[in-house]
Design a protein around this motif. Structure first.
Motif, PDB file in Angstrom:
ATOM      1  N   ALA A 121      17.818  31.974 -27.850  1.00  0.00           N
ATOM      2  CA  ALA A 121      16.981  31.528 -26.735  1.00  0.00           C
ATOM      3  C   ALA A 121      15.535  31.345 -27.173  1.00  0.00           C
ATOM      4  O   ALA A 121      14.843  30.437 -26.696  1.00  0.00           O
ATOM      5  CB  ALA A 121      17.072  32.516 -25.577  1.00  0.00           C
ATOM      6  N   SER A 122      15.072  32.187 -28.095  1.00  0.00           N
ATOM      7  CA  SER A 122      13.687  32.065 -28.561  1.00  0.00           C
ATOM      8  C   SER A 122      13.497  30.812 -29.412  1.00  0.00           C
ATOM      9  O   SER A 122      12.380  30.326 -29.569  1.00  0.00           O
ATOM     10  CB  SER A 122      13.272  33.309 -29.338  1.00  0.00           C
ATOM     11  N   GLN A 123      14.589  30.278 -29.962  1.00  0.00           N
ATOM     12  CA  GLN A 123      14.522  29.092 -30.804  1.00  0.00           C
ATOM     13  C   GLN A 123      14.923  27.809 -30.075  1.00  0.00           C
ATOM     14  O   GLN A 123      14.567  26.719 -30.522  1.00  0.00           O
ATOM     15  CB  GLN A 123      15.417  29.280 -32.034  1.00  0.00           C
ATOM     16  N   ASP A 124      15.673  27.928 -28.994  1.00  0.00           N
ATOM     17  CA  ASP A 124      16.204  26.750 -28.301  1.00  0.00           C
ATOM     18  C   ASP A 124      15.873  26.860 -26.817  1.00  0.00           C
ATOM     19  O   ASP A 124      16.505  27.628 -26.088  1.00  0.00           O
ATOM     20  CB  ASP A 124      17.720  26.664 -28.502  1.00  0.00           C
ATOM     21  N   PRO A 125      14.892  26.103 -26.317  1.00  0.00           N
ATOM     22  CA  PRO A 125      14.480  26.236 -24.915  1.00  0.00           C
ATOM     23  C   PRO A 125      15.532  25.780 -23.919  1.00  0.00           C
ATOM     24  O   PRO A 125      15.387  26.042 -22.718  1.00  0.00           O
ATOM     25  CB  PRO A 125      13.228  25.353 -24.838  1.00  0.00           C
ATOM     26  N   ARG A 139      18.190  29.052 -21.040  1.00  0.00           N
ATOM     27  CA  ARG A 139      17.178  29.400 -20.038  1.00  0.00           C
ATOM     28  C   ARG A 139      17.139  30.882 -19.680  1.00  0.00           C
ATOM     29  O   ARG A 139      16.274  31.318 -18.925  1.00  0.00           O
ATOM     30  CB  ARG A 139      17.392  28.549 -18.787  1.00  0.00           C
ATOM     31  N   VAL A 169      12.545  37.473 -33.430  1.00  0.00           N
ATOM     32  CA  VAL A 169      12.434  36.755 -32.159  1.00  0.00           C
ATOM     33  C   VAL A 169      11.073  36.087 -32.061  1.00  0.00           C
ATOM     34  O   VAL A 169      10.036  36.721 -32.313  1.00  0.00           O
ATOM     35  CB  VAL A 169      12.628  37.724 -30.966  1.00  0.00           C
ATOM     36  N   ARG A 170      11.048  34.813 -31.701  1.00  0.00           N
ATOM     37  CA  ARG A 170       9.793  34.118 -31.456  1.00  0.00           C
ATOM     38  C   ARG A 170       9.260  34.501 -30.073  1.00  0.00           C
ATOM     39  O   ARG A 170       9.998  35.004 -29.228  1.00  0.00           O
ATOM     40  CB  ARG A 170      10.016  32.608 -31.469  1.00  0.00           C
ATOM     41  N   MET A 196       8.696  34.005 -26.430  1.00  0.00           N
ATOM     42  CA  MET A 196       9.576  33.242 -25.539  1.00  0.00           C
ATOM     43  C   MET A 196       9.268  33.576 -24.096  1.00  0.00           C
ATOM     44  O   MET A 196       8.818  34.671 -23.764  1.00  0.00           O
ATOM     45  CB  MET A 196      11.046  33.523 -25.859  1.00  0.00           C
ATOM     46  N   SER A 197       9.526  32.595 -23.217  1.00  0.00           N
ATOM     47  CA  SER A 197       9.232  32.770 -21.793  1.00  0.00           C
ATOM     48  C   SER A 197      10.478  32.954 -20.943  1.00  0.00           C
ATOM     49  O   SER A 197      10.382  33.268 -19.758  1.00  0.00           O
ATOM     50  CB  SER A 197       8.441  31.567 -21.269  1.00  0.00           C
ATOM     51  N   GLN A 198      11.668  32.765 -21.527  1.00  0.00           N
ATOM     52  CA  GLN A 198      12.892  32.906 -20.741  1.00  0.00           C
ATOM     53  C   GLN A 198      13.123  34.370 -20.352  1.00  0.00           C
ATOM     54  O   GLN A 198      12.771  35.287 -21.089  1.00  0.00           O
ATOM     55  CB  GLN A 198      14.115  32.409 -21.525  1.00  0.00           C
ATOM     56  N   LEU A 254       8.293  38.972 -25.342  1.00  0.00           N
ATOM     57  CA  LEU A 254       9.008  38.436 -24.188  1.00  0.00           C
ATOM     58  C   LEU A 254       8.016  38.241 -23.053  1.00  0.00           C
ATOM     59  O   LEU A 254       7.589  39.200 -22.416  1.00  0.00           O
ATOM     60  CB  LEU A 254      10.131  39.396 -23.785  1.00  0.00           C
TER      61      LEU A 254
END
Length: 382
Positions: free
Chosen positions: A239-243, A246, A270-271, A273-275, A297
């Protein structure tokens, strides 16, 4: 007690009809289709010779249908492999092969002949299993979630599952060198998830995987990912790599590794991420890797634990014992003491509520239900 269970399982193995797990409790019945997806753009990093990365999937779709039929929970070749695997892995004497060999899932009958109607526009959840555990250890849980109105796609990652059997009956087995990777191959699993999302938009690929649908792509505007153990960690990394993913849900998975591949400019797997991210752990456990990931996160996030569970409660094994009429008590150290039906109910309720809120863009008012077995440990950005 274990010797008595072995005798009962031997009797069960001689019953040709096997045993049926209960119907999922949601408002829909469920269809089940299995098949491969081959990524010809990537070679499998763990294959002995250059070989395209070939996943195996189970697709559980919610459907309106009048009746169900029993379907094998595992191909015989996969089920036969599990008894010795579990004996060696957990140092137990009971042969649990019949538990898998005789399990049957209630699935919609005749969906290929249009006598049931799958919900083609339902949200999609990708599922990644624990290390060395086939996707088929999570059929009951996937079916329960699908019955609430989600298309659930469980993924076998080749050379990661203890055995992966393709439709032509050839098999690939676990490559233990995966454990030498700093992230236990979570990046490869994340790439697998992104490939599956790509293929969901590929009408030709979907016609081959799900022939009854014809050449029609799936909408991919509502995709989330979950997993167990390293599969849960992989869901967050993916999820952190592929927006397009969701929301992410981690069932009791340590996020292994620190340096990501070169060029990403990151110090953690982990990058930012906003999810929304949900962590569910076994009793009284707060994984240190979750604490180090927490600041990355930026969306809604929560950690909760489920009482009277262990790491391996987050699978179908307790449900299979219950459906087969056997007690999990002799294996309480491995499987916990919580009622198997309660585990399915809790994991289904938390998973579906979390992703529904994510798809609706809600930061507050999350309705998770009241479960005395669940305690929230951390919560943020609501």
């Amino acid at each position: 007690m274990q010797s008595m269970l072995s005798v009962l399982f031997l009797l069960l193995a001689n019953t040709t009809a096997g045993y049926l797990v209960p119907n999922p409790s949601g408002k829909y019945n469920v269809t089940l289709t299995t098949g491969p997806l081959v990524d010809y753009s990537r070679n499998d990093p763990y294959a002995a010779t250059p070989t395209p990365r070939a996943l195996m999937l189970s697709v559980f779709q919610p459907a309106r249908c009048a009746s169900t039929v029993p379907a094998l929970a595992m191909p015989n070749k996969t089920a036969d492999y599990q008894g010795e695997f579990l004996q060696q892995t957990f140092n137990i004497s009971a042969d649990l092969t019949p538990l898998f060999l005789e399990a049957r899932l209630p699935v919609c009958a005749d969906h290929a002949h249009k006598r049931c109607s799958p919900l083609d526009d339902s949200p999609i959840l990708l599922f990644s299993p624990g290390y060395s555990i086939p996707r088929l250890y999570y059929n009951v849980l996937a079916s329960a979630i699908a019955s609430e109105g989600f298309t659930v796609i469980t993924i076998d990652h080749p050379h990661d599952a203890n055995i992966l059997v393709y439709p032509d009956s050839h098999a690939v087995y676990n490559n233990v060198s995966i454990q030498d990777s700093p992230t236990w191959d979570a990046y490869t699993r994340a790439a697998d998830a992104s490939f599956v999302i790509d293929q969901l938009r590929n009408a030709t690929a979907m016609a081959e995987l799900l022939p009854y649908r014809g050449a029609r792509p799936f909408p991919t505007d509502r995709v989330a990912m979950l997993g167990h153990s390293i599969g849960g960690a992989s869901a967050i990394i993916a999820a952190s790599q592929d927006p397009r993913i969701r929301a992410a849900i981690n069932w009791d998975g340590t996020i292994f590794g620190s340096p990501p591949p070169p060029g990403l400019g990151l110090s953690e797997p982990v990058r930012l991420m906003s999810q929304p991210v949900l962590f569910l752990s076994h009793q009284d456990f707060l994984d240190p890797s979750w604490l180090s990931t927490w600041p990355l996160l930026r969306g809604p996030k929560m950690v909760a634990y489920v009482a009277n569970t262990t790491h391996y409660t987050f699978s179908d094994i307790p449900s299979l014992f219950e459906a087969a009429g056997q007690s999990t008590a002799p294996f309480a150290d491995l499987l916990g003491t919580i009622a198997p039906a309660s585990v399915v109910c809790i994991l289904t309720a938390y998973t579906t509520a979390w992703v529904q809120a994510a798809f609706a863009g809600e930061k507050g008012g999350l309705e998770l239900g009241e479960f005395p077995e669940v305690e929230t440990l951390m919560k943020g950005n609501f």
